[in-house]
Design a protein around this motif. Sequence first.
Motif, PDB file in Angstrom:
ATOM      1  N   ARG A 318      47.447  39.965  38.133  1.00  0.00           N
ATOM      2  CA  ARG A 318      48.014  40.966  37.231  1.00  0.00           C
ATOM      3  C   ARG A 318      47.088  42.162  37.026  1.00  0.00           C
ATOM      4  NH1 ARG A 318      52.270  38.733  34.180  1.00  0.00           N
ATOM      5  NH2 ARG A 318      52.521  36.475  34.486  1.00  0.00           N
ATOM      6  N   GLU A 319      45.779  41.937  37.186  1.00  0.00           N
ATOM      7  CA  GLU A 319      44.796  43.015  36.984  1.00  0.00           C
ATOM      8  C   GLU A 319      43.881  43.088  38.203  1.00  0.00           C
ATOM      9  OE1 GLU A 319      42.712  42.032  33.433  1.00  0.00           O
ATOM     10  OE2 GLU A 319      44.542  41.715  32.273  1.00  0.00           O
ATOM     11  N   PRO A 320      44.428  43.471  39.351  1.00  0.00           N
ATOM     12  CA  PRO A 320      43.639  43.424  40.591  1.00  0.00           C
ATOM     13  C   PRO A 320      42.454  44.387  40.609  1.00  0.00           C
ATOM     14  CG  PRO A 320      45.729  44.538  40.959  1.00  0.00           C
ATOM     15  CD  PRO A 320      45.797  43.951  39.586  1.00  0.00           C
ATOM     16  N   GLY A 321      42.470  45.384  39.750  1.00  0.00           N
ATOM     17  CA  GLY A 321      41.376  46.352  39.741  1.00  0.00           C
ATOM     18  C   GLY A 321      40.170  45.905  38.951  1.00  0.00           C
ATOM     19  N   ALA A 322      40.263  44.748  38.305  1.00  0.00           N
ATOM     20  CA  ALA A 322      39.152  44.271  37.479  1.00  0.00           C
ATOM     21  C   ALA A 322      37.936  43.962  38.344  1.00  0.00           C
ATOM     22  CB  ALA A 322      39.574  43.032  36.697  1.00  0.00           C
ATOM     23  N   GLU A 323      36.764  44.152  37.770  1.00  0.00           N
ATOM     24  CA  GLU A 323      35.516  43.879  38.487  1.00  0.00           C
ATOM     25  C   GLU A 323      35.445  42.391  38.839  1.00  0.00           C
ATOM     26  OE1 GLU A 323      32.017  45.256  40.242  1.00  0.00           O
ATOM     27  OE2 GLU A 323      33.626  46.391  39.238  1.00  0.00           O
ATOM     28  N   PRO A 324      35.090  42.071  40.097  1.00  0.00           N
ATOM     29  CA  PRO A 324      34.984  40.656  40.471  1.00  0.00           C
ATOM     30  C   PRO A 324      34.023  39.891  39.580  1.00  0.00           C
ATOM     31  CG  PRO A 324      34.927  42.050  42.425  1.00  0.00           C
ATOM     32  CD  PRO A 324      34.852  42.966  41.238  1.00  0.00           C
ATOM     33  N   GLU A 325      34.435  38.717  39.176  1.00  0.00           N
ATOM     34  CA  GLU A 325      33.598  37.885  38.320  1.00  0.00           C
ATOM     35  C   GLU A 325      32.670  37.022  39.164  1.00  0.00           C
ATOM     36  OE1 GLU A 325      35.861  35.545  35.652  1.00  0.00           O
ATOM     37  OE2 GLU A 325      37.137  37.202  35.013  1.00  0.00           O
ATOM     38  N   GLN A 326      31.492  36.771  38.641  1.00  0.00           N
ATOM     39  CA  GLN A 326      30.554  35.854  39.258  1.00  0.00           C
ATOM     40  C   GLN A 326      30.211  34.812  38.198  1.00  0.00           C
ATOM     41  OE1 GLN A 326      30.141  36.438  42.416  1.00  0.00           O
ATOM     42  NE2 GLN A 326      31.054  38.468  42.381  1.00  0.00           N
TER      43      GLN A 326
END
Length: 341
Positions: A318-326
Motif C-alpha cells: 500500500r505504501e511502496p515508496g516507504a524507505e526499506p526497513e532493516q
Amino acid sequence: MSQTPEQSAEHSVPTSADVARLAGVSRATVSYVLNNTSAVRISEPTRRRVREAAEELGYVPHAAARSLRAGHTRMVLLPTAHVPVSPLYSRFFNELQWALRRLDYTVVQYGCLGLDGDEAARAWAELRPVAVVSLGEVALTPQGVGVLKRSGAKAVITLGPERVEGAHSLVMDQREIGDCAATHLLGRGYRNIGVVLPEDPALDVFSLPRLAGATQAATRTGARIEPLPLSYDEESATALAARWRGLGLDAVYAYNDEYAMLLMRALQDEGISVPRETAVVGADDLLLGKLLRPRLSTVQIDLVTGQRLAGLVDRVVREPGAEPEQQHDLMRARAVPRESS
C-alpha cells in the motif's frame, strides 16, 4: 441425459454479467463483492446473493483482467524450500500463507531449484507479482531486487542472516541459537563440545551461523568446539557414534532436534550413556523430543509471526515508496533443559 465432454466444452464461460443478471444487481456490484472492495457499502444480503449466484454459475473472477484494472496483481510469490524444513518453519510458512489469504492476496509458491539469486529474480519477475517474500532459500542481490521492482513488485521482503540493499530486510541471526545451546552446556560444566552440521550445503545458511554462535560462546570460556558433519541417515549417525569415544567429547549440540534424536539413538546403540558420558542438546523444541528417554534438551526458537510478516507485506504494497526497513532481532532463543544434558 448426460452430456459428453465435447458438449460440455461448448458451453460458454460464465461472466460477471451472468452473475449480475441472476443476482439482480449491476456488474459493478458483482465486481465490488467478489473483489472484496471495502470502499463501497453493500448490504450483507446483497453480498450473499451475489456469492450464491457466482457459485451456482461456477463463475470466478479473471485474475488477469482484475490485474489490468488494478494496475498490478494480488500475487505474493514465495520461493519454495528445496531442502527439508523443520516443523517449526513449516508452521511459520503455513501461518504466513493463511494470513496473506485473509488479506485477499493470492499466494504462489515458486520452485527455485537450480536458480541463483539473479536468475531466480528474473524468473519471478516474469509472473509480475505484487510482492516477493524470500525466506532465505535464494540469496537475493541488490540487482535482483531492482529487477523485481522494475517489473512491478511493490514489496520485496527478505528473511535471512543479512540485509539486502533495496529490500525490506528482516534479519534473523541464527548465531543466537548456537550461542544459546553452547552456553547451556558450558553452564553445566562441559568443555569439549561437538556441533553437528548437516552435510547438505543448502542448509549452510542456517547451520554455519549456528556453529559460529557456539564457537563464540566457547571462546568466552576457553572451551573446545568440534564441528561434526553428519548426513541425515542412520548409516552416517552410526559411523559417527562408532568413533565417538576417540573424539574426546563430553557434549554435543546438534543442528536441530531431528539431528539430535538421530545421533542420540546411535550413541545409545553404541553403548554410550546420555547424558553420563555425553550430553545432547537439539533445537526447535519438537514434541517428539519430550517423548524420548532421556527427554531431549533443546533450544526453543520464537520466530516473527506469519501474521506480522503478512501485515508488513500489505503495508509495503500500500505504501511502496516507504524507505526499506532493516529490522533485526526477529528471533528469540532460550535453552529448555531436560534429561539429556
